[in-house]
Write a protein that holds these residues in place. Structure first.
Motif, PDB file in Angstrom:
ATOM      1  N   ALA A 135      86.587 -22.808  25.032  1.00 20.88           N
ATOM      2  CA  ALA A 135      86.572 -21.449  25.392  1.00 20.88           C
ATOM      3  C   ALA A 135      87.778 -20.620  24.913  1.00 20.88           C
ATOM      4  CB  ALA A 135      86.781 -21.111  26.981  1.00 20.88           C
ATOM      5  N   ASP A 136      87.716 -19.556  23.940  1.00 20.57           N
ATOM      6  CA  ASP A 136      88.664 -18.883  23.185  1.00 20.57           C
ATOM      7  C   ASP A 136      88.725 -17.650  23.885  1.00 20.57           C
ATOM      8  OD1 ASP A 136      90.587 -17.606  21.810  1.00 20.57           O
ATOM      9  OD2 ASP A 136      89.133 -17.652  19.900  1.00 20.57           O
ATOM     10  N   LEU A 137      89.661 -17.349  24.650  1.00 21.80           N
ATOM     11  CA  LEU A 137      90.001 -16.184  25.496  1.00 21.80           C
ATOM     12  C   LEU A 137      91.014 -15.232  24.870  1.00 21.80           C
ATOM     13  CD1 LEU A 137      90.874 -18.302  28.831  1.00 21.80           C
ATOM     14  CD2 LEU A 137      88.683 -17.432  27.905  1.00 21.80           C
ATOM     15  N   PHE A 138      90.649 -14.135  24.662  1.00 22.84           N
ATOM     16  CA  PHE A 138      91.215 -12.952  24.014  1.00 22.84           C
ATOM     17  C   PHE A 138      91.038 -13.145  22.484  1.00 22.84           C
ATOM     18  CE2 PHE A 138      93.674 -13.371  27.982  1.00 22.84           C
ATOM     19  CZ  PHE A 138      93.576 -11.834  28.410  1.00 22.84           C
ATOM     20  N   ALA A 139      89.930 -13.402  22.021  1.00 17.54           N
ATOM     21  CA  ALA A 139      89.391 -14.004  21.017  1.00 17.54           C
ATOM     22  C   ALA A 139      89.594 -13.097  19.682  1.00 17.54           C
ATOM     23  CB  ALA A 139      88.049 -14.432  20.949  1.00 17.54           C
ATOM     24  N   GLY A 140      89.481 -11.756  19.657  1.00 14.96           N
ATOM     25  CA  GLY A 140      89.632 -10.806  18.794  1.00 14.96           C
ATOM     26  C   GLY A 140      88.524 -11.030  17.820  1.00 14.96           C
ATOM     27  N   CYS A 141      88.940 -11.168  16.497  1.00 13.82           N
ATOM     28  CA  CYS A 141      87.812 -11.132  15.505  1.00 13.82           C
ATOM     29  C   CYS A 141      87.409 -12.564  15.085  1.00 13.82           C
ATOM     30  CB  CYS A 141      88.298 -10.313  14.357  1.00 13.82           C
ATOM     31  SG  CYS A 141      88.094  -8.609  14.563  1.00 13.82           S
ATOM     32  N   GLY A 142      88.112 -13.481  15.847  1.00 13.21           N
ATOM     33  CA  GLY A 142      87.850 -14.865  15.628  1.00 13.21           C
ATOM     34  C   GLY A 142      88.818 -15.777  15.006  1.00 13.21           C
ATOM     35  N   THR A 143      90.227 -15.242  15.103  1.00 13.85           N
ATOM     36  CA  THR A 143      91.247 -15.927  14.416  1.00 13.85           C
ATOM     37  C   THR A 143      91.061 -17.486  14.587  1.00 13.85           C
ATOM     38  OG1 THR A 143      92.853 -13.967  14.225  1.00 13.85           O
ATOM     39  CG2 THR A 143      93.486 -16.227  13.851  1.00 13.85           C
ATOM     40  N   PHE A 144      91.134 -17.791  15.834  1.00 18.84           N
ATOM     41  CA  PHE A 144      90.904 -19.113  16.324  1.00 18.84           C
ATOM     42  C   PHE A 144      89.482 -19.912  16.444  1.00 18.84           C
ATOM     43  CE2 PHE A 144      94.912 -17.337  17.823  1.00 18.84           C
ATOM     44  CZ  PHE A 144      95.851 -18.044  16.855  1.00 18.84           C
ATOM     45  N   ALA A 145      88.705 -18.521  16.907  1.00 15.66           N
ATOM     46  CA  ALA A 145      87.283 -19.008  17.386  1.00 15.66           C
ATOM     47  C   ALA A 145      86.390 -19.586  16.260  1.00 15.66           C
ATOM     48  CB  ALA A 145      86.615 -18.025  17.917  1.00 15.66           C
ATOM     49  N   LEU A 146      86.527 -18.998  14.885  1.00 15.14           N
ATOM     50  CA  LEU A 146      85.943 -19.319  14.008  1.00 15.14           C
ATOM     51  C   LEU A 146      86.234 -20.828  13.394  1.00 15.14           C
ATOM     52  CD1 LEU A 146      85.190 -15.835  12.299  1.00 15.14           C
ATOM     53  CD2 LEU A 146      83.462 -17.509  13.103  1.00 15.14           C
ATOM     54  N   PRO A 147      87.729 -21.026  13.172  1.00 15.62           N
ATOM     55  CA  PRO A 147      87.966 -22.354  12.765  1.00 15.62           C
ATOM     56  C   PRO A 147      87.634 -23.403  13.783  1.00 15.62           C
ATOM     57  CG  PRO A 147      89.882 -20.844  12.329  1.00 15.62           C
ATOM     58  CD  PRO A 147      88.891 -20.114  13.201  1.00 15.62           C
ATOM     59  N   ALA A 148      87.702 -23.078  15.018  1.00 20.74           N
ATOM     60  CA  ALA A 148      87.353 -24.083  15.785  1.00 20.74           C
ATOM     61  C   ALA A 148      85.920 -24.529  15.971  1.00 20.74           C
ATOM     62  CB  ALA A 148      87.559 -23.571  17.518  1.00 20.74           C
ATOM     63  N   SER A 149      85.089 -23.354  15.513  1.00 22.72           N
ATOM     64  CA  SER A 149      83.729 -23.749  15.759  1.00 22.72           C
ATOM     65  C   SER A 149      83.293 -24.537  14.515  1.00 22.72           C
ATOM     66  CB  SER A 149      82.926 -22.220  15.320  1.00 22.72           C
ATOM     67  OG  SER A 149      83.132 -21.724  14.126  1.00 22.72           O
ATOM     68  N   CYS A 150      83.881 -24.856  13.670  1.00 26.89           N
ATOM     69  CA  CYS A 150      83.680 -25.973  12.484  1.00 26.89           C
ATOM     70  C   CYS A 150      83.016 -27.219  13.176  1.00 26.89           C
ATOM     71  CB  CYS A 150      84.934 -26.067  11.507  1.00 26.89           C
ATOM     72  SG  CYS A 150      84.947 -24.676  10.301  1.00 26.89           S
ATOM     73  N   THR A 151      83.897 -27.364  14.393  1.00 24.60           N
ATOM     74  CA  THR A 151      83.406 -28.892  14.800  1.00 24.60           C
ATOM     75  C   THR A 151      83.075 -28.791  16.392  1.00 24.60           C
ATOM     76  OG1 THR A 151      86.010 -28.978  15.537  1.00 24.60           O
ATOM     77  CG2 THR A 151      85.201 -30.192  13.331  1.00 24.60           C
ATOM     78  N   ALA A 152      83.229 -27.785  17.005  1.00 27.81           N
ATOM     79  CA  ALA A 152      83.046 -27.466  18.455  1.00 27.81           C
ATOM     80  C   ALA A 152      82.124 -26.212  18.670  1.00 27.81           C
ATOM     81  CB  ALA A 152      84.523 -27.305  19.220  1.00 27.81           C
ATOM     82  N   VAL A 200      81.774 -23.045  20.613  1.00 28.46           N
ATOM     83  CA  VAL A 200      82.846 -22.212  20.998  1.00 28.46           C
ATOM     84  C   VAL A 200      82.228 -21.051  21.875  1.00 28.46           C
ATOM     85  CG1 VAL A 200      84.754 -20.647  20.336  1.00 28.46           C
ATOM     86  CG2 VAL A 200      84.139 -22.768  19.203  1.00 28.46           C
ATOM     87  N   LEU A 201      82.935 -20.590  23.133  1.00 26.25           N
ATOM     88  CA  LEU A 201      82.632 -19.268  23.661  1.00 26.25           C
ATOM     89  C   LEU A 201      84.062 -18.414  23.481  1.00 26.25           C
ATOM     90  CD1 LEU A 201      81.240 -17.450  25.718  1.00 26.25           C
ATOM     91  CD2 LEU A 201      82.320 -18.611  27.682  1.00 26.25           C
ATOM     92  N   ALA A 202      83.625 -17.342  22.912  1.00 22.95           N
ATOM     93  CA  ALA A 202      84.570 -16.501  22.522  1.00 22.95           C
ATOM     94  C   ALA A 202      84.342 -15.225  23.219  1.00 22.95           C
ATOM     95  CB  ALA A 202      84.579 -16.069  20.968  1.00 22.95           C
ATOM     96  N   VAL A 203      85.823 -14.789  23.907  1.00 24.44           N
ATOM     97  CA  VAL A 203      85.726 -13.736  25.080  1.00 24.44           C
ATOM     98  C   VAL A 203      86.961 -12.726  24.696  1.00 24.44           C
ATOM     99  CG1 VAL A 203      85.626 -13.162  27.458  1.00 24.44           C
ATOM    100  CG2 VAL A 203      84.880 -15.310  26.708  1.00 24.44           C
ATOM    101  N   ASP A 204      86.294 -11.458  24.699  1.00 22.36           N
ATOM    102  CA  ASP A 204      87.367 -10.279  24.538  1.00 22.36           C
ATOM    103  C   ASP A 204      87.129  -9.050  25.135  1.00 22.36           C
ATOM    104  OD1 ASP A 204      89.982 -10.256  22.236  1.00 22.36           O
ATOM    105  OD2 ASP A 204      89.285  -8.368  22.913  1.00 22.36           O
TER     106      ASP A 204
END
Length: 402
Positions: free
Chosen positions: A265-282, A284-288
């Motif tokens: 879970a990526d909380l305060f994800a914005g445009c995906g700074t951390f969500a998109l790298p994490a989605s390479c292997t996991a 991801v739920l991105a929330v903002d």
């Protein structure tokens, strides 16, 4: 000849960058290792260096330009570790400080004013609303600073005396994205002038913000950034890390914490700074709560076929509950400067075992960290990141596990 017995050693920095003498006095402009002489002057020590900008001391952007790189790293580390120590929290493994190089700032929010018939463009003075007219800036990426002079010329016929507009410049993969706030683009000559300026300066996009919101006047190219290998079309004035270098340091730390987590879970994800790298292997739920940013992330992830879903949700008023969070192996939380105490309390009450906490405010980070530690998390690795190179502003990534 100086009487060393009468001088006082500058021992440390205060939180806002002033030197603190051995007798407790705050000394603006002093650096640890300097000597405060009886007449109030300073005898510079080995870590007091010549500032690289003529605006140092007046511009509010760089408080530490007179400080060696070694002490800048020490300052950033202490800004993070000292408040934690006062709260009785000690990271198991403090990591080396990352300091971004000069000339890499890719996003800047400035003001333009007309005073006594002269157009000025730059940042606010230290502790004041007075504007420092920018003649140089070693912090800004050259592609942004190049626009300062042409912008003055563009705005000169349009700014009434004592008026002000906001100028936000963002360097994207395809050129500069420029947003002008409080500028009326309601006449053909002005629209033509802005269009011509965008073409001459090869801007990716030029938008204006007024009473009716943001309007894009010119789109010569897609203003996108590549995050986690995925191009994301940025909304005007979208939040992103100040430097690509600092962003890479933050992402590397978060990725290391997440490890082989399969559901994130990526909380305060914005445009995906951390969500998109994490989605390479996991998965991801991105929330903002920022609608334009989360929509841009959803569109980018969809085009790339990433295992990523999004939710537009105000995490201050309606944080993800402990039950919702317990479905995940790990969470990333990157709140604004105010922190996220309501969301942190839900993380603490959940069954989640790993949290990668990103913060731009050591004070609110400590408050939130106390909640996690009280719930059984331990603070493992901690990375200080000084991407605002000569500023007292420090960011960090912290690893919490239980």
């Amino acid at each position: 000849m100086t009487n060393a017995l009468q001088s006082v050693l500058i021992e440390r920095f205060a939180a806002r960058g002033d030197g603190v003498a051995a007798d407790g006095r705050f000394v603006p402009g002093a650096v640890p290792g300097d000597q405060l002489l009886p007449d109030g002057s300073l005898l510079h020590g080995p870590d007091h260096v010549e500032p690289g900008c003529r605006h140092f001391g007046t511009c509010g952007g760089c408080q530490l330009q007179h400080v060696s790189d070694r002490l800048i790293a020490d300052f950033a580390r202490d800004r993070v570790l000292a408040p934690l120590a006062r709260a009785g929290i000690e990271p198991e493994m403090p990591m080396p400080v990352h300091v971004s190089p000069e000339g890499t700032r890719r996003r800047a929010a400035m003001r333009a004013t007309r005073t006594d018939g002269e157009v000025r463009l730059g940042f606010n003075a230290e502790g004041a609303h007075r504007l420092v007219d920018m003649a140089e800036c070693p912090v800004l990426h050259p592609a942004l600073f190049t626009l300062v002079g042409p912008l003055r010329q563009l705005l000169a016929p349009w700014l009434p005396e004592r008026s002000a507009i906001g100028v936000t410049m963002t360097l994207t993969d395809n050129g500069v994205d420029l947003l002008l706030a409080n500028l009326q683009a309601n006449s053909l000559p002005r629209i033509e002038g802005l269009t011509r300026f965008a073409a001459e300066q090869r801007l990716a996009r030029l938008s204006v913000e007024g009473p009716m919101g943001v309007e894009t006047l010119v789109a010569n190219a897609t203003p996108s950034l590549t995050l986690g290998g995925v191009p994301v079309t940025l909304p005007p004035a979208a939040f992103l890390q100040a430097t690509a270098d600092g962003e890479a340091a933050l992402v590397s730390a978060v990725t290391s914490i997440l490890g082989d987590a399969r559901r994130v879970a990526d909380l305060f994800a914005g445009c995906g700074t951390f969500a998109l790298p994490a989605s390479c292997t996991a998965q991801v739920l991105a929330v903002d709560g920022a609608g334009p940013a989360i929509r841009a992330l959803a569109e980018a992830a969809g085009r790339a076929g990433r295992k990523l879903t999004t939710e537009h949700r105000d995490l201050f008023r309606k944080p993800l509950s402990a039950d919702e969070l317990s479905r995940f192996d790990a969470a990333v939380i990157d709140p604004p400067r105010a922190g996220a105490i309501a969301q942190t309390e839900q993380l603490a009450a959940s069954r989640i075992r790993t949290v990668a906490a990103v913060s731009c405010n050591p004070a609110t980070f400590v408050r939130d960290a106390e909640r996690l530690v009280a719930a059984g998390f331990r603070l493992g690795r901690l990375w200080p990141v000084a991407q605002f190179r000569w500023s007292t502003h420090v960011e960090l990534v912290a690893e919490f596990r239980r």
